[in-house]
Scaffold this motif. Sequence first.
Motif, PDB file in Angstrom:
ATOM      1  N   ASP A  60       0.867  -1.191   0.000  1.00  0.00           N
ATOM      2  CA  ASP A  60       0.000   0.000   0.000  1.00  0.00           C
ATOM      3  C   ASP A  60       0.894   1.229   0.000  1.00  0.00           C
ATOM      4  N   TYR A  61       0.915   1.943  -1.119  1.00  0.00           N
ATOM      5  CA  TYR A  61       1.746   3.141  -1.247  1.00  0.00           C
ATOM      6  C   TYR A  61       0.962   4.433  -1.041  1.00  0.00           C
ATOM      7  N   ARG A  62      -0.335   4.330  -0.788  1.00  0.00           N
ATOM      8  CA  ARG A  62      -1.161   5.539  -0.767  1.00  0.00           C
ATOM      9  C   ARG A  62      -1.446   6.082   0.624  1.00  0.00           C
ATOM     10  N   HIS A  63      -1.230   5.281   1.657  1.00  0.00           N
ATOM     11  CA  HIS A  63      -1.659   5.687   2.988  1.00  0.00           C
ATOM     12  C   HIS A  63      -0.487   5.656   3.949  1.00  0.00           C
ATOM     13  N   ASP A  64      -0.340   6.722   4.704  1.00  0.00           N
ATOM     14  CA  ASP A  64       0.803   6.856   5.609  1.00  0.00           C
ATOM     15  C   ASP A  64       0.504   6.290   6.983  1.00  0.00           C
ATOM     16  N   ASP A  65       1.496   5.601   7.536  1.00  0.00           N
ATOM     17  CA  ASP A  65       1.490   5.166   8.934  1.00  0.00           C
ATOM     18  C   ASP A  65       0.230   4.385   9.300  1.00  0.00           C
ATOM     19  N   VAL A  66      -0.178   3.486   8.418  1.00  0.00           N
ATOM     20  CA  VAL A  66      -1.330   2.643   8.713  1.00  0.00           C
ATOM     21  C   VAL A  66      -0.941   1.197   8.478  1.00  0.00           C
ATOM     22  N   ALA A  67      -1.709   0.320   9.033  1.00  0.00           N
ATOM     23  CA  ALA A  67      -1.555  -1.118   8.807  1.00  0.00           C
ATOM     24  C   ALA A  67      -2.967  -1.635   8.596  1.00  0.00           C
ATOM     25  N   THR A  68      -3.449  -1.448   7.378  1.00  0.00           N
ATOM     26  CA  THR A  68      -4.861  -1.653   7.123  1.00  0.00           C
ATOM     27  C   THR A  68      -5.213  -3.090   6.786  1.00  0.00           C
ATOM     28  N   ALA A  69      -6.397  -3.487   7.200  1.00  0.00           N
ATOM     29  CA  ALA A  69      -6.898  -4.830   6.927  1.00  0.00           C
ATOM     30  C   ALA A  69      -7.726  -4.895   5.649  1.00  0.00           C
ATOM     31  N   SER A  70      -7.981  -3.758   5.028  1.00  0.00           N
ATOM     32  CA  SER A  70      -8.852  -3.726   3.859  1.00  0.00           C
ATOM     33  C   SER A  70      -8.070  -3.992   2.592  1.00  0.00           C
ATOM     34  N   TRP A  71      -8.363  -5.111   1.927  1.00  0.00           N
ATOM     35  CA  TRP A  71      -7.568  -5.479   0.762  1.00  0.00           C
ATOM     36  C   TRP A  71      -7.735  -4.481  -0.376  1.00  0.00           C
ATOM     37  N   THR A  72      -8.830  -3.728  -0.377  1.00  0.00           N
ATOM     38  CA  THR A  72      -9.061  -2.768  -1.466  1.00  0.00           C
ATOM     39  C   THR A  72      -8.095  -1.584  -1.427  1.00  0.00           C
ATOM     40  N   LEU A  73      -7.416  -1.402  -0.301  1.00  0.00           N
ATOM     41  CA  LEU A  73      -6.496  -0.273  -0.171  1.00  0.00           C
ATOM     42  C   LEU A  73      -5.072  -0.603  -0.611  1.00  0.00           C
ATOM     43  N   TYR A  74      -4.842  -1.824  -1.021  1.00  0.00           N
ATOM     44  CA  TYR A  74      -3.508  -2.225  -1.452  1.00  0.00           C
ATOM     45  C   TYR A  74      -3.390  -2.115  -2.965  1.00  0.00           C
ATOM     46  N   ASP A  75      -2.206  -1.667  -3.382  1.00  0.00           N
ATOM     47  CA  ASP A  75      -1.997  -1.363  -4.796  1.00  0.00           C
ATOM     48  C   ASP A  75      -1.357  -2.512  -5.580  1.00  0.00           C
ATOM     49  N   TYR A  76      -0.510  -3.263  -4.927  1.00  0.00           N
ATOM     50  CA  TYR A  76       0.266  -4.289  -5.621  1.00  0.00           C
ATOM     51  C   TYR A  76       0.188  -5.598  -4.843  1.00  0.00           C
ATOM     52  N   TRP A  77       0.223  -6.685  -5.609  1.00  0.00           N
ATOM     53  CA  TRP A  77       0.079  -8.018  -5.017  1.00  0.00           C
ATOM     54  C   TRP A  77       1.117  -8.965  -5.572  1.00  0.00           C
ATOM     55  N   GLY A  78       1.548  -9.889  -4.724  1.00  0.00           N
ATOM     56  CA  GLY A  78       2.419 -10.956  -5.181  1.00  0.00           C
ATOM     57  C   GLY A  78       1.605 -12.090  -5.791  1.00  0.00           C
ATOM     58  N   GLN A  79       2.314 -13.126  -6.228  1.00  0.00           N
ATOM     59  CA  GLN A  79       1.671 -14.251  -6.907  1.00  0.00           C
ATOM     60  C   GLN A  79       1.170 -15.305  -5.925  1.00  0.00           C
ATOM     61  N   GLY A  80       1.608 -15.220  -4.688  1.00  0.00           N
ATOM     62  CA  GLY A  80       1.136 -16.140  -3.663  1.00  0.00           C
ATOM     63  C   GLY A  80       2.054 -17.320  -3.430  1.00  0.00           C
ATOM     64  N   THR A  81       1.987 -17.861  -2.221  1.00  0.00           N
ATOM     65  CA  THR A  81       2.726 -19.061  -1.873  1.00  0.00           C
ATOM     66  C   THR A  81       1.786 -19.971  -1.077  1.00  0.00           C
ATOM     67  N   GLN A  82       1.829 -21.247  -1.394  1.00  0.00           N
ATOM     68  CA  GLN A  82       0.905 -22.197  -0.785  1.00  0.00           C
ATOM     69  C   GLN A  82       1.404 -22.623   0.586  1.00  0.00           C
ATOM     70  N   VAL A  83       0.516 -22.589   1.561  1.00  0.00           N
ATOM     71  CA  VAL A  83       0.781 -23.132   2.888  1.00  0.00           C
ATOM     72  C   VAL A  83      -0.252 -24.217   3.153  1.00  0.00           C
ATOM     73  N   THR A  84       0.240 -25.406   3.460  1.00  0.00           N
ATOM     74  CA  THR A  84      -0.643 -26.526   3.750  1.00  0.00           C
ATOM     75  C   THR A  84      -0.292 -27.082   5.120  1.00  0.00           C
ATOM     76  N   VAL A  85      -1.282 -27.147   5.992  1.00  0.00           N
ATOM     77  CA  VAL A  85      -1.074 -27.655   7.346  1.00  0.00           C
ATOM     78  C   VAL A  85      -1.857 -28.954   7.483  1.00  0.00           C
ATOM     79  N   SER A  86      -1.136 -30.021   7.743  1.00  0.00           N
ATOM     80  CA  SER A  86      -1.784 -31.324   7.871  1.00  0.00           C
ATOM     81  C   SER A  86      -2.124 -31.602   9.332  1.00  0.00           C
ATOM     82  N   SER A  87      -3.192 -32.344   9.524  1.00  0.00           N
ATOM     83  CA  SER A  87      -3.640 -32.647  10.898  1.00  0.00           C
ATOM     84  C   SER A  87      -3.018 -33.937  11.409  1.00  0.00           C
TER      85      SER A  87
END
Length: 126
Positions: free
Chosen positions: A99-126
């Motif tokens: 998020d490059y648009r908002h100063d000194d925040v740690a926002t939970a709203s995904w709509t406020l983020y500008d750029y995204w990575g491709q993702g990494t899979q996490v699998t937790v087995s029981s």
Amino acid sequence: QVQLVESGGGLVQAGGSLRLSCAASGRTFSSCAMGWFRQAPGTERQFVAAISQSGGRTSYAVSVKGRFAISRDNAKNTVYLQMNSLKPEDTAVYYCAADYRHDDVATASWTLYDYWGQGTQVTVSS
């Protein structure tokens, strides 16, 4: 343009730990707040954690608070997500976002983020 590359995902048993990393390039890393989100198949994207530009503000989803820790190293242009006491319900693709648009925040709203990575899979087995 900003490029975000996640790493560190994998398969782990319940109760185990993983540390995700997200390396950023393309713009001044210290100018952006960073967030981690996750998405399991058939579910909506879910906020996990966020950290402000300086690292002075952090926020967490209730479901991960006390188990996960977000941090950043502005000298290395990298944000981390330390995940402890993992549960099967933590299984998802984990994405980092900038998020490059908002100063000194740690926002939970995904709509406020500008750029995204491709993702990494996490699998937790029981």
